[in-house]
Scaffold this motif. Sequence first.
Motif, mmCIF file in Angstrom:
data_model
loop_
_atom_site.group_PDB
_atom_site.id
_atom_site.type_symbol
_atom_site.label_atom_id
_atom_site.label_comp_id
_atom_site.label_asym_id
_atom_site.label_seq_id
_atom_site.Cartn_x
_atom_site.Cartn_y
_atom_site.Cartn_z
ATOM 1 N N GLY A 1 0.824 -1.214 0.000
ATOM 2 C CA GLY A 1 0.000 0.000 0.000
ATOM 3 C C GLY A 1 0.855 1.259 0.000
ATOM 4 N N ILE A 2 1.880 1.262 0.831
ATOM 5 C CA ILE A 2 2.735 2.453 0.945
ATOM 6 C C ILE A 2 3.518 2.690 -0.345
ATOM 7 C CG2 ILE A 2 4.728 3.442 2.168
ATOM 8 C CD1 ILE A 2 3.657 1.737 4.642
ATOM 9 N N THR A 3 4.177 1.645 -0.828
ATOM 10 C CA THR A 3 5.039 1.844 -2.001
ATOM 11 C C THR A 3 4.251 2.117 -3.286
ATOM 12 O OG1 THR A 3 5.238 -0.562 -2.074
ATOM 13 C CG2 THR A 3 7.115 0.614 -1.242
ATOM 14 N N THR A 4 3.064 1.535 -3.381
ATOM 15 C CA THR A 4 2.316 1.775 -4.620
ATOM 16 C C THR A 4 1.553 3.096 -4.592
ATOM 17 O OG1 THR A 4 0.531 0.419 -3.778
ATOM 18 C CG2 THR A 4 2.002 -0.634 -5.335
ATOM 19 N N SER A 5 1.431 3.684 -3.403
ATOM 20 C CA SER A 5 0.634 4.915 -3.333
ATOM 21 C C SER A 5 1.433 6.170 -3.694
ATOM 22 C CB SER A 5 0.021 5.076 -1.943
ATOM 23 O OG SER A 5 1.039 5.288 -1.006
ATOM 24 N N PHE A 6 2.768 6.051 -3.779
ATOM 25 C CA PHE A 6 3.568 7.253 -4.020
ATOM 26 C C PHE A 6 3.199 7.970 -5.326
ATOM 27 C CE2 PHE A 6 7.052 4.973 -1.506
ATOM 28 C CZ PHE A 6 6.494 5.407 -0.325
ATOM 29 N N PHE A 7 3.127 7.188 -6.392
ATOM 30 C CA PHE A 7 2.788 7.805 -7.683
ATOM 31 C C PHE A 7 1.289 8.062 -7.787
ATOM 32 C CE2 PHE A 7 6.780 5.942 -9.830
ATOM 33 C CZ PHE A 7 7.460 7.128 -9.648
ATOM 34 N N LEU A 8 0.521 7.085 -7.291
ATOM 35 C CA LEU A 8 -0.942 7.224 -7.384
ATOM 36 C C LEU A 8 -1.419 8.453 -6.608
ATOM 37 C CD1 LEU A 8 -2.035 3.500 -6.926
ATOM 38 C CD2 LEU A 8 -1.946 4.770 -9.052
#
Lengths: 250, 243
Positions: free
Chosen positions: A188-195
């Motif tokens: 969740g944390i790593t994929t939310s940076f760009f999103l």
Amino acid sequence: MRKFFDLLSTDILKQKRSLIWPAIFLVPLITETLLILDLYLRRDFLLIHGAKKGLNAWQTLILEHHLSLLWFMMLPMTVTVVCVVIYYTENASGGLRYTLSLPVGKVRLYLSKWLTTVGFVGLMLLCDTLMLAATGKIFHLPGDLDYQLFMRYFLNQAVAALGLASLQLWLSSISSNVIVPLATGFIGITTSFFLAQNQNIARVIPYAHVIYTMPLPGENNRLALEGGIFFAATFLLIGLYCFSKKDVTE
Amino acid sequence: MKKIIRLELLKLKNSRIFLVITLAPVFMVFQGVANFLRYYDIFTSRGQNMWYQIYLQSSVFYVSALFPALIALIMVSLARIEYVSGGLRYYLTLPVKRSYVYAAKLLVGCMLSLLNVLVFSLSLLVAGKVIGAPGEIPYDIILTRLLLAYIASLPVMIVTFLLSINFSQMGIPLGIGIGLATPSLLVANTRYWVFYPWTYPIMAALGGELFKNTYFPFVAGPLIFVILTFAGMRWFKEKDVLD
């Protein structure tokens, strides 16, 4: 009420020898040490660069701390680990099974764990804010220390972290397998940076709210505050419901 | 040895670790592609290679944050199973060669990490095809580079593995593993990256000026891995059952 405070103090006591205590001091300390190195190497450049963006020295300090030093990633990662460790302590020793068999309300039990988590996260944020202000003082940043700015930064982060902590605590409580909440948190944390760059998407991702907590001009702090409060309440209620239905033998 | 490896895999059957290591890279590629499409004009305005742009957008946080975190998670899962059920104590009292137990666990950990990299690579391939990236598939980027990043991350694997089997409290290997991975992106931008093994996968996957002139991660990475593997094996052999 007294029972509840007993539970709370027991929950805090259970973490006496756990990793949480060193973590809540070490994580901000590591970040601030890196920030000190950063300022030592390029203090003037950063201040000029910040001034070009219309930021004063203290605002530049927060910007550097939050984005360049990856605090927006450090904070949610630590919250994830803290939530997992709080439940892992119970599951590893079989303590939760024992506690659930005692005449203690499950709602109180869950609330006590939630408050313990919130307390630890709050303490870590307090440490970080104080260390950040001290770093600014060490480098003699121009202008008086902006207490209001730091207070707002602390509160924004605390509210945003509240939503995340509630979600992670709920995930930790429903699964005795630590991989589930940890992996969900990390992904969740790593994929939310760009999103998170799209504010409409960021609004519905609790992992992305921390990115919007800098009290700087042009930053949408409302997204973090509203999202934090909404997800904190939602996942606290979901967590309370699931925990009250939890079987002792699970 | 084969039997022990099979047993180690069997122990992980219900741990959901397989689900995690296959789903996590897919999410990572999804967000990378989403970002690429969002800034499509910027990323393609100068005739840049679309495959390379997708790779870059997806792998920045994969190699610097998610992959090291997943390595920590994999190694912790392998060790946790033993500590939770008291299995390691029981395991070590059995007439099984300790070096086999150690090697099997490490091998399974490394294999699962490799599986994670391969799924990431495959996801990139599928994503490129779905959005219609032109030209031939650049296997040298989406496969070779990632395999090189895998080799460069061997020191990260062995350090987190040793921490995991040494400490029964899973917070320690997790905390150290993630704590050391988080600043790696910062350190990778300095000339001191050579002293920080957590930057090796970043340098291998994303390159950089310094990397162009050196094969350091591919020499130092396996070397650190071999030294620590044997040191750890020696310690594991002498480990007391009651520790």
